[in-house]
Write an enzyme that holds these catalytic residues in place. Structure first.
Site, mmCIF file in Angstrom:
data_model
loop_
_atom_site.group_PDB
_atom_site.id
_atom_site.type_symbol
_atom_site.label_atom_id
_atom_site.label_comp_id
_atom_site.label_asym_id
_atom_site.label_seq_id
_atom_site.Cartn_x
_atom_site.Cartn_y
_atom_site.Cartn_z
ATOM 1 C CE1 TYR A 1 -4.897 -2.330 4.675
ATOM 2 C CE2 TYR A 1 -3.885 -0.155 4.563
ATOM 3 C CZ TYR A 1 -4.386 -1.288 3.935
ATOM 4 O OH TYR A 1 -4.353 -1.377 2.565
ATOM 5 C CB SER B 1 -0.863 -0.002 1.260
ATOM 6 O OG SER B 1 -1.548 1.224 1.391
HETATM 7 N N1 LIG Z 1 -8.563 -0.137 -1.814
HETATM 8 C C1 LIG Z 1 -7.493 0.558 -1.464
HETATM 9 O O1 LIG Z 1 -7.521 1.802 -1.365
HETATM 10 C C2 LIG Z 1 -6.179 -0.139 -1.212
HETATM 11 C C3 LIG Z 1 -5.020 0.635 -1.123
HETATM 12 C C4 LIG Z 1 -3.815 0.016 -0.869
HETATM 13 C C5 LIG Z 1 -3.759 -1.363 -0.715
HETATM 14 N N2 LIG Z 1 -4.901 -2.096 -0.822
HETATM 15 C C6 LIG Z 1 -4.791 -3.542 -0.631
HETATM 16 O O2 LIG Z 1 -5.366 -4.226 -1.718
HETATM 17 C C7 LIG Z 1 -5.768 -5.523 -1.293
HETATM 18 C C8 LIG Z 1 -7.176 -5.789 -1.777
HETATM 19 O O3 LIG Z 1 -8.080 -4.906 -1.104
HETATM 20 P P1 LIG Z 1 -9.330 -4.223 -1.833
HETATM 21 O O4 LIG Z 1 -9.161 -2.755 -1.734
HETATM 22 O O5 LIG Z 1 -9.553 -4.847 -3.152
HETATM 23 O O6 LIG Z 1 -10.506 -4.560 -0.805
HETATM 24 P P2 LIG Z 1 -11.671 -5.670 -0.867
HETATM 25 O O7 LIG Z 1 -12.535 -5.473 -2.053
HETATM 26 O O8 LIG Z 1 -12.294 -5.623 0.483
HETATM 27 O O9 LIG Z 1 -10.866 -7.004 -1.088
HETATM 28 C C9 LIG Z 1 -10.258 -7.706 -0.053
HETATM 29 C C10 LIG Z 1 -10.424 -9.174 -0.346
HETATM 30 O O10 LIG Z 1 -9.722 -9.907 0.655
HETATM 31 C C11 LIG Z 1 -10.538 -10.991 1.065
HETATM 32 N N3 LIG Z 1 -10.216 -11.329 2.448
HETATM 33 C C12 LIG Z 1 -10.273 -10.511 3.539
HETATM 34 N N4 LIG Z 1 -9.995 -11.210 4.639
HETATM 35 C C13 LIG Z 1 -9.740 -12.489 4.248
HETATM 36 C C14 LIG Z 1 -9.396 -13.677 4.933
HETATM 37 N N5 LIG Z 1 -9.263 -13.703 6.253
HETATM 38 N N6 LIG Z 1 -9.218 -14.808 4.207
HETATM 39 C C15 LIG Z 1 -9.359 -14.785 2.858
HETATM 40 N N7 LIG Z 1 -9.673 -13.688 2.154
HETATM 41 C C16 LIG Z 1 -9.862 -12.561 2.849
HETATM 42 C C17 LIG Z 1 -11.973 -10.491 0.934
HETATM 43 O O11 LIG Z 1 -12.876 -11.571 0.715
HETATM 44 P P3 LIG Z 1 -13.771 -12.199 1.925
HETATM 45 O O12 LIG Z 1 -14.293 -11.037 2.706
HETATM 46 O O13 LIG Z 1 -14.818 -12.974 1.216
HETATM 47 O O14 LIG Z 1 -12.840 -13.059 2.687
HETATM 48 C C18 LIG Z 1 -11.883 -9.609 -0.295
HETATM 49 O O15 LIG Z 1 -12.186 -10.329 -1.465
HETATM 50 C C19 LIG Z 1 -5.643 -5.532 0.230
HETATM 51 O O16 LIG Z 1 -4.441 -6.171 0.610
HETATM 52 C C20 LIG Z 1 -5.566 -4.066 0.575
HETATM 53 O O17 LIG Z 1 -4.879 -3.815 1.772
HETATM 54 C C21 LIG Z 1 -6.104 -1.516 -1.068
#
Ligand SMILES: NC(=O)c1ccc[n+]([C@@H]2O[C@H](COP(=O)([O-])OP(=O)(O)OC[C@H]3O[C@@H](n4cnc5c(N)ncnc54)[C@H](OP(=O)(O)O)[C@@H]3O)[C@@H](O)[C@H]2O)c1
Length: 246
Positions: A151, A138
């Site tokens: 986080y 991130s």
């Molecule tokens: N969106 C942003 O602004 C941003 C910025 C920087 C980094 N990121 C990173 O990008 C990655 C994806 O996040 P996103 O933004 O796409 O959010 P998201 O749509 O909430 O995706 C997160 C995914 O992780 C899965 N997950 C969460 N806990 C889990 C667990 N215990 N076991 C298995 N799967 C799990 C969720 O599925 P289930 O709930 O079904 O398990 C969901 O599909 C993350 O690592 C996040 O930190 C995001």
């Protein structure tokens, strides 16, 4: 990395960035497996990506991580790419003394899982050609947003781990890639709570352009600026970003 002809496991591939990466890998003739906790979300993803494979798994659990790796290696012995994408982001008031189980769950998903899955998959990936471990960190790895403190700590640690992993694996066939998103409009935190940032498709298209160029560290927008900033610039960004939480 080679972006076609792989067998790829994407943790947390049922939504957001993971889903957008799954769509793009699938469109480039890769075999794609995604995992997550919610079976309905995985089923939905399966309906929209032809040939997608899914596994229900909670990557916060060490036992479920081991089961996932055994199952994927047995069902998809050609697996050569692991994408550690699953993550959660929790607002925490550090004066509230919340239960450790809740605090620890964020560390388990965001940090323990990628480290453990990398360890478990490494011997198998090392026996393949064109293999890769891709960690999603991130922009907050470089400068923390104080209302999501654990986080940010996990993402800083994952950035650090990724650099060490790349160094240790430099003489193996396993390439180590870091994806550094800026704020992206996804369901991170919960549906409706993270409705800001860049469009997820715009971000995923950028990631693939950079992967195609062979980049090993892929940042975008504010995350690109943060990942290259000086300590003084980061201090300034910290003050600006956190001024509203005082
Ligand atoms: N969106 C942003 O602004 C941003 C910025 C920087 C980094 N990121 C990173 O990008 C990655 C994806 O996040 P996103 O933004 O796409 O959010 P998201 O749509 O909430 O995706 C997160 C995914 O992780 C899965 N997950 C969460 N806990 C889990 C667990 N215990 N076991 C298995 N799967 C799990 C969720 O599925 P289930 O709930 O079904 O398990 C969901 O599909 C993350 O690592 C996040 O930190 C995001």
């Amino acid at each position: 990395m080679r972006v076609t002809g792989n067998t790829v496991l994407i943790t947390g591939g049922g939504s957001g960035i993971g889903f957008a990466l799954a769509q793009r890998f699938a469109a480039r003739e890769n075999t794609v497996i995604i995992c997550g906790r919610r079976g309905d979300k995985l089923e939905e993803a399966k309906q929209s990506i032809s040939g997608l494979h899914t596994v229900v798994c909670d990557v916060a659990s060490p036992g479920e991580r081991e089961d996932l790796v055994n199952r994927v290696m047995s069902d998809f012995p050609e697996i050569n790419v692991l994408v550690n994408n699953a993550g959660i982001q929790r607002r925490i008031d550090l004066t509230s003394n919340e239960d450790w189980d809740r605090t620890g769950s964020e560390i388990a998903v965001n940090l323990e899982a990628p480290i453990h899955l990398s360890q478990l998959f490494f011997p198998h990936l090392a026996s393949k050609e064109n293999s890769a471990i891709v960690n999603v960190t991130s922009g907050l790895s470089f400068v923390p947003l104080a209302n999501v403190p654990v986080y940010c700590a996990t993402k800083a640690a994952l950035h650090s781990f990724t650099a060490s992993l790349r160094w240790q694996l430099k003489d193996t066939p396993v390439e180590v890639i870091e994806i550094i998103p800026p704020a992206v409009d996804t369901d991170l935190q919960a549906p409706g709570l993270h409705t800001f940032g860049v469009d997820v498709d715009e971000f995923a298209d950028h990631v693939f352009k950079e992967l195609e160029k062979g980049k090993i560290e892929i940042a975008y927008g504010t995350a690109l600026a943060g990942s290259r900033a000086s300590r003084d610039q980061l201090d300034e960004t910290f003050e600006r970003m956190n001024s509203t939480f005082r």
